[in-house]
Design an enzyme around this catalytic site. Sequence first.
Site, PDB file in Angstrom:
ATOM      1  N   LYS A  54       9.832 -13.868 -45.718  1.00 16.30           N
ATOM      2  CA  LYS A  54      10.162 -13.038 -46.890  1.00 16.30           C
ATOM      3  C   LYS A  54      11.078 -11.894 -46.477  1.00 16.30           C
ATOM      4  CE  LYS A  54       5.897 -14.483 -49.110  1.00 16.30           C
ATOM      5  NZ  LYS A  54       4.442 -14.231 -49.236  1.00 16.30           N
ATOM      6  N   GLN A  98       0.078  -9.370 -48.235  1.00 12.74           N
ATOM      7  CA  GLN A  98      -0.058 -10.794 -47.896  1.00 12.74           C
ATOM      8  C   GLN A  98      -1.524 -11.234 -47.984  1.00 12.74           C
ATOM      9  OE1 GLN A  98       2.479 -13.023 -47.363  1.00 12.74           O
ATOM     10  NE2 GLN A  98       0.896 -14.600 -47.291  1.00 12.74           N
ATOM     11  N   ASP A 121       4.827  -9.174 -56.906  1.00  5.47           N
ATOM     12  CA  ASP A 121       4.205 -10.466 -56.598  1.00  5.47           C
ATOM     13  C   ASP A 121       3.207 -10.887 -57.686  1.00  5.47           C
ATOM     14  OD1 ASP A 121       4.065 -12.627 -54.876  1.00  5.47           O
ATOM     15  OD2 ASP A 121       2.395 -11.808 -53.717  1.00  5.47           O
TER      16      ASP A 121
END
Length: 280
Positions: A54, A98, A121
Amino acid sequence: MKEPMILDGQEVSKSIKEQLALQVETLKEKGVTPCLATILVGEDPASATYVRMKGNACRRLGIESKKIELPIDTTTEQLLKTIRELNEDKAIHGILLQHPVPEQIDERAAFDEIAIEKDVDGVTTLGFAQNAFGFANYPSCTPAAIMAILDHYDLPIEGKHAVVVGRSPILGKPVSQMLLNRNATVTTCHSRTSNLSEHVKQADIVVAAVGKPEFIQGDWIKAGAVVLDAGYNKGNIGDCEYNGCAERASAITPVPGGVGPVTISMLLKHTVESAERSAQ
Ligand code: NAP
């Protein structure tokens, strides 16, 4: 049997990134560099690889990425404090925590600490609810990628019967909501669904989000169905048995090179859009 259309995630991703490059350039002219903060807690090698990928994708597009690595014994309170600092930092436009975090951490509390305007996200409870209502700025990235692929190839959604296999909060549930908001008739299946194959056999659109290699079998696929395989299992294997499904489908995503690359592009897109909003 006619060959299915291959829904090429690299191609979709390329067209998204071409547009984003122009947006990044315009932002930089205004003195704003989009910046994504990534938080990695612990040393899980797969998670470390995802975070690195990413970060690299950001850099290739001129987006800054700030990598925060926390030790495996981080407490919930320490993680919340880090997130609060990032929320307050005006140079940061997106925050990615994450998943998964070590088990002593309350992951839901950590996700929900992310300010909604930086939740690129789509992991907060508020973002999930906004997506269900159909007005989220930043829906969860993999569901957004699935919708982007359908739209890129002009595949009809309205009136179609979509069967989603999986109901996780980051994938199965939000993609079900997005398909419903686009006027599909949606069936969401999970591990307790009876006669799963009978449901899949009814589908015009199949979304595989199970996390089990080659789980969806070719003979479950109705002739002409569109198959979107979000699965990404060890050895680059999807959740669908590709050859069997491709024999019957009219269109199908490959693994790798299908949903995965578009998911990363969605993260970049949301970060750039957040920077644009902050610059307004
Ligand atoms: P998850 O949280 O483990 O959820 C899996 C879902 O599948 C659950 O809802 C589970 O049902 C359901 N399931 C499990 N076994 C089943 C069975 N035998 N029959 C029917 N349903 C079953 O996984 P996830 O995070 O949603 O990820 C799913 C897949 O997508 C994984 O392969 C993951 O690697 C991949 N993924 C890819 C991307 C990408 O960028 N391409 C991003 C995220 C995830 P219950 O709810 O009943 O347990």
